[in-house]
Motif scaffolding. Sequence first.
Motif, PDB file in Angstrom:
ATOM      1  N   ASP A  57       0.822  -1.221   0.000  1.00  0.00           N
ATOM      2  CA  ASP A  57       0.000   0.000   0.000  1.00  0.00           C
ATOM      3  C   ASP A  57       0.848   1.260   0.000  1.00  0.00           C
ATOM      4  OD1 ASP A  57      -2.289  -1.500  -0.055  1.00  0.00           O
ATOM      5  OD2 ASP A  57      -2.664  -1.373   2.099  1.00  0.00           O
ATOM      6  N   LYS A  60       1.856   2.022  -3.522  1.00  0.00           N
ATOM      7  CA  LYS A  60       0.736   2.535  -4.315  1.00  0.00           C
ATOM      8  C   LYS A  60       0.514   4.024  -4.064  1.00  0.00           C
ATOM      9  CE  LYS A  60      -1.704  -1.917  -4.025  1.00  0.00           C
ATOM     10  NZ  LYS A  60      -2.900  -2.606  -3.488  1.00  0.00           N
ATOM     11  N   LEU A  69      -7.043   5.677  -5.189  1.00  0.00           N
ATOM     12  CA  LEU A  69      -6.872   4.325  -4.668  1.00  0.00           C
ATOM     13  C   LEU A  69      -8.168   3.755  -4.117  1.00  0.00           C
ATOM     14  CD1 LEU A  69      -3.405   4.583  -2.884  1.00  0.00           C
ATOM     15  CD2 LEU A  69      -3.974   3.221  -4.895  1.00  0.00           C
ATOM     16  N   LEU A  78      -3.053  -0.394 -12.310  1.00  0.00           N
ATOM     17  CA  LEU A  78      -2.119  -0.216 -11.194  1.00  0.00           C
ATOM     18  C   LEU A  78      -0.694  -0.553 -11.627  1.00  0.00           C
ATOM     19  CD1 LEU A  78      -1.542   0.119  -8.083  1.00  0.00           C
ATOM     20  CD2 LEU A  78      -1.904  -2.357  -7.919  1.00  0.00           C
TER      21      LEU A  78
END
Length: 422
Positions: A57, A60, A69, A78
Amino acid sequence: MAKRVVITGMGVVAPNAVGLQAFSTALMQGISGIHHDPELERLGFSCQIAGKPEVPDQMKAKYFTELELKQLNSTGILYGTIAGMDAWQDAGLKILGAEEPDWDSGVIFGAGNSGVEKFREAIYKIDEGQLRRLGSTVVSQTMASGVSATLGGKLGLGNQVSSNSAACTTGSESILSAYERIKSGGAIRMLCGSTSDGGPYIWAGFDAMKVCTYKHNDEPRRGSRPMSATASGFVPACGAGALVLESLDAALERGARIYAEVLGGHINSGGQRGGGSMTAPNSAAVQRCIRMALEQSGVEAEEIDLINGHLTATTKDPVELANWSAALNLKAADFPFINSLKSHTGHCLSAAGSIESIATVLQLNQDFVFANLNCEDLHPDIAALIAPDRIPQRMLKRELQIAAKASFGFGDVNACILFKKY
């Protein structure tokens, strides 16, 4: 006058590593990215192993806002966005402000499909009468050009922004399309590559076709066995690879690091004739593709130091090697080194060509040949064509100058690219 085209940036999200440096290390060390997948076991898949990138995470959050997100569940977008933005940064390029797009730069980024999970979510909501709860990103996450549109917007690209799709040949096709655009003067630089969603909704069809291995569920890292006598099908995988292609003049002018030069290549189809079908290659077309790639690149067969093949660990591996043998017309002992990244990652489908091209360029740039994993029992039909020492079982340090990368996909489609150390 035709422009020379070079590679100035790369980014990768692969099952065995995320990030270019980690990927290079994984190649050298023979790290496998294939693991047991509990979801595939729960759903009763014959093949219960897969290659899936690990994207935490916190990683990201470097590429997407919190709101993005919250709505994002397309792994293809992604992976592609991370790889693409990493390649752009690796090339030393800036993201322009909000005033005006970069008219000289574009993106051709391919995908086999887009947003399957998002599409499934939307179907359930519609069937349940929750149309107003679909959210605002269903279209952008499920349209075929979702990944190129996302990258084009994040980077402010004003030249061609589009997606291509050609099954397993997608990534290689995107590189050659970008190469041609720069060579002809249509752009100064292009971000190119490909991505692939993963998971049961993507892989179920292949499992049903019985082209995926089922014999190594208890030892995942031994499951992907290109060129092996005991190969029993491919291991499904996903990820993304991205490359920045640029005219040599522009790269030199801004003092960019150059990984390699793209000499040229060729794309064709066997037309599903002459033994070719939706799932089988027309060998005459494959051989023609290789020969035309050499001709258009100005390369002789004996100049090739390395081939990174398509080589999926199916019954088609001996056929592919027979086609290389016929196309190059070299003696067994004179063959280039040959390897298959799928022994490390599994088959990344529409992302395979781009991820494998990055692996090819890294070998050229850093003078090594990565090992073919799980190939200790070389298929006898392959051993009859090519000297076994040309198919290394361990990483080798070798000085390399020219490498060929080939992709052969569903629909009887082919692509071959020639790269040269700069």
